[in-house]
Design a protein around this motif. Structure first.
Motif, PDB file in Angstrom:
ATOM      1  N   LYS A  19       0.851  -1.191   0.000  1.00 27.24           N
ATOM      2  CA  LYS A  19       0.000   0.000   0.000  1.00 27.24           C
ATOM      3  C   LYS A  19       0.887   1.242   0.000  1.00 27.24           C
ATOM      4  CE  LYS A  19      -3.396   2.589   2.790  1.00 27.24           C
ATOM      5  NZ  LYS A  19      -4.388   2.580   3.884  1.00 27.24           N
ATOM      6  N   ASP A  45       1.422   5.831   5.951  1.00 23.26           N
ATOM      7  CA  ASP A  45       0.472   5.001   5.213  1.00 23.26           C
ATOM      8  C   ASP A  45       1.080   4.426   3.926  1.00 23.26           C
ATOM      9  OD1 ASP A  45      -1.987   3.845   5.540  1.00 23.26           O
ATOM     10  OD2 ASP A  45      -3.091   5.390   4.432  1.00 23.26           O
ATOM     11  N   ASP A  74      -2.393  10.021   4.223  1.00 21.39           N
ATOM     12  CA  ASP A  74      -3.817   9.693   4.308  1.00 21.39           C
ATOM     13  C   ASP A  74      -4.515  10.694   5.229  1.00 21.39           C
ATOM     14  OD1 ASP A  74      -6.316   8.608   4.366  1.00 21.39           O
ATOM     15  OD2 ASP A  74      -5.755   6.799   5.503  1.00 21.39           O
ATOM     16  N   GLU A  98      -9.604   4.224   1.865  1.00 18.64           N
ATOM     17  CA  GLU A  98      -9.028   4.398   0.523  1.00 18.64           C
ATOM     18  C   GLU A  98      -8.058   3.289   0.150  1.00 18.64           C
ATOM     19  OE1 GLU A  98      -7.738   5.642   3.175  1.00 18.64           O
ATOM     20  OE2 GLU A  98      -5.647   5.101   2.869  1.00 18.64           O
ATOM     21  N   THR A 154      -0.956  -0.898   5.466  1.00 17.84           N
ATOM     22  CA  THR A 154      -1.451  -0.261   6.694  1.00 17.84           C
ATOM     23  C   THR A 154      -2.943  -0.015   6.471  1.00 17.84           C
ATOM     24  OG1 THR A 154      -0.727   1.791   5.658  1.00 17.84           O
ATOM     25  CG2 THR A 154       0.683   0.908   7.396  1.00 17.84           C
TER      26      THR A 154
HETATM   27 ZN    ZN Z   1      -4.952   4.700   4.659  1.00 13.29          ZN
END
Ligand code: ZN
Ligand code: BES
Ligand code: MG
Length: 496
Positions: free
Chosen positions: A263, A286, A268, A347, A372
């Motif tokens: 990710k 993130d 974020d 997201e 995460t």
């Molecule tokens: Zn996130």
């Protein structure tokens, strides 16, 4: 840090470190064997300092000839690989108070019930390097702080142990460097660590490795591929998105083809469903999954796994703005599945949906993703354990094995069929938040699984809790980015 191996002779100068059990009789016996003259006085001091051999305690013996430091190792009768790493971290903690530059170890003191000499070398150097890690590029030089600068490590062992120990030592250095790169990437503030910066780091890694190539896909490229889900999350940001695809090809025929998907949300904010300040504070981390991928790739050329490895990162920011995705919007991922964006702060799973589909488009049948993903997993497992979800028993077992060895703790959680319907949407194929607030780490994992074909072995590591240490996690993991998963995944890949 120079390694000096010795097979005989007296332990000279420097400081000798000896792990001891939390057992009074054993400690007394050891004191005797070290041959100090004023034994009475020593025992007296032992009592006064209340040294019991508990984990983290140390006791110093100084004579004209040498310094001996006893390192409490608790009740661990047999030392595990991670105990060694922890003890090495304790050495560094000791050196922060007393600036000694040459240290000595006697292998037989350390092998207590575990004859794995290669892993002894490996975990010692990992512990020393990782405990000594600091991210201080934004700090003025603190002249009062003692810098730990280990010049030599002398290890006493038998002639036939030398080769294994050295092998482990060199391997451990590689794993530590890779972990440190991942930590650096996580620690970098988000205004520097943008998707473009992340892409440049991937290009750097590929540039330094003969067997690693990288392809950076721009917005126009991902649009052509139909990654509307990924693009939707990026829409509120002024930073251009980057889709990073790293490939490592082994010498000769590859034994397998594996993808590690990370990710890569470089910040974020939550998007229009913006986070409160406490929740947003640490959100530069993130992209920790992406950092794990890049850290891991930096070591592949030297470790030379026999498998082909793809590192895949959909990197963008999650920001609120006039162009941001709105709750209630519906987007299609590159496989044509429609996703109702009910909450803009969920997201990660949306960008991962495209990254996972992309991985499978490469014909890859074995995927580990590192993300995460949820605050819920932090509630479930706390700061020391990552959640492991997998559709394949063999994959689960090997990841558990290597994570234990690496000291990167993971714990299995279920892909609970009972909860799958929680992700149902009234207007799309799937919804990005569940109808129930309970079991949030599980429903997020189930969301990801919806984008995994049944014939693909897949594991998902939810590292939201372990990616960033608010407090030191152990003696060799200081506050900040952890670089979680780099060592375990490298060990796993190296063993094919
Ligand atoms: Zn996130
Ligand atoms: N990046 C967060 C998850 C996270 C939380 C990472 C804490 C590190 C520490 C993720 O994008 C997120 O915001 N998840 C939401 C999902 C919710 C809206 C369903 C969460 O966990 O609160
Ligand atoms: Mg979020």
């Amino acid at each position: 840090m120079e390694l000096i191996l010795k097979t005989k002779g007296d332990v000279q100068a420097s400081a000798l470190f000896v792990p001891v059990l939390e057992e009074r009789l054993a400690i007394l016996k050891l004191l005797k064997s070290l041959g100090y003259e004023e034994e009475e006085a020593l025992i007296d001091r032992l009592n006064r300092e209340n040294f019991q051999g508990k984990k983290g305690q140390s006791f110093i013996l100084i004579s004209a000839a040498k310094v001996v430091v006893l390192l409490g190792s608790g009740q661990q009768k047999t030392l595990s690989v991670d105990n060694w790493r922890e003890l090495a971290g304790q050495i560094v903690a000791y050196l922060k108070t007393y600036s000694v530059r040459d240290i000595s170890l006697v292998a037989s003191h350390w092998l207590r019930g575990n004859q794995d000499i290669k892993h002894l070398g490996q975990s010692l150097v990992e512990g020393l390097m990782l405990a000594n890690y600091q991210f201080n590029k934004y700090k003025q030089d603190d002249k009062n702080q003692i810098k730990v600068d280990i010049k030599t490590v002398s290890v006493y062992l038998s002639a036939r142990e030398k080769i294994s120990f050295t092998k482990g030592w060199e391997y451990g250095q590689l794993l530590a460097h890779a972990t440190i790169l991942a930590r650096d990437l996580v620690n970098e503030p988000a205004s520097i660590m943008t998707p473009s910066f992340l892409a440049k780091e991937a290009i750097k890694v590929a540039g330094a490795s003969r067997r690693v190539k990288v392809n950076i896909l721009e917005k126009a490229d991902v649009k052509k591929l139909g990654m509307e889900a990924f693009m939707a999350i990026d829409r509120g940001s002024n930073e251009p998105l980057k889709f990073i695809h790293l490939v490592y090809k082994p010498k000769g025929k590859a034994k397998d083809k594996i993808a590690i998907v990370g990710k890569g949300i470089t910040f974020d904010s939550g998007g229009l469903n913006i986070k409160p300040w406490e929740g947003m504070q640490q959100m530069k981390n993130d992209m920790s999954g992406a950092a794990t991928v890049i850290g891991l790739f930096s070591a592949l050329d030297k470790i030379q796994p026999k498998v082909e490895i793809h590192g895949i990162i959909a990197a963008c920011e999650n920001m609120p703005s006039g162009t941001a995705i709105k709750p209630g919007d519906v987007v299609f991922n590159m496989d044509g599945k429609s996703i109702e964006i009910a909450h803009t702060d969920a997201e990660g799973r949306v960008t991962m949906a495209d990254a996972l589909s992309y991985a499978q488009k490469q014909g890859i049948k074995k995927i580990v993703d590192v993300a995460t993903l949820t605050g819920a997993v932090v509630y479930a497992l706390g700061p020391n354990y990552a959640g492991l979800f997998a559709n394949n028993k063999k994959l689960t077992d090997s990841l558990l094995k290597y994570s234990e060895l690496a000291g990167e703790k993971i714990w299995p959680l279920p892909l609970a069929e009972e909860y799958r319907d929680f992700n149902k949407s009234k207007i799309a194929d799937i919804r990005n938040i569940a109808s129930s607030k309970l079991g949030g780490a599980i429903t997020a994992a189930l969301f990801l699984q919806d984008f995994i074909k049944p014939d693909v072995a897949w594991a998902h590591l939810d590292i939201a809790g372990v990616s960033y240490a608010e407090e030191p996690l152990n003696s060799y993991t200081p506050i900040g980015g952890v670089g979680f998963g780099v060592r375990a995944l490298l060990e796993w890949l190296a063993d094919f």
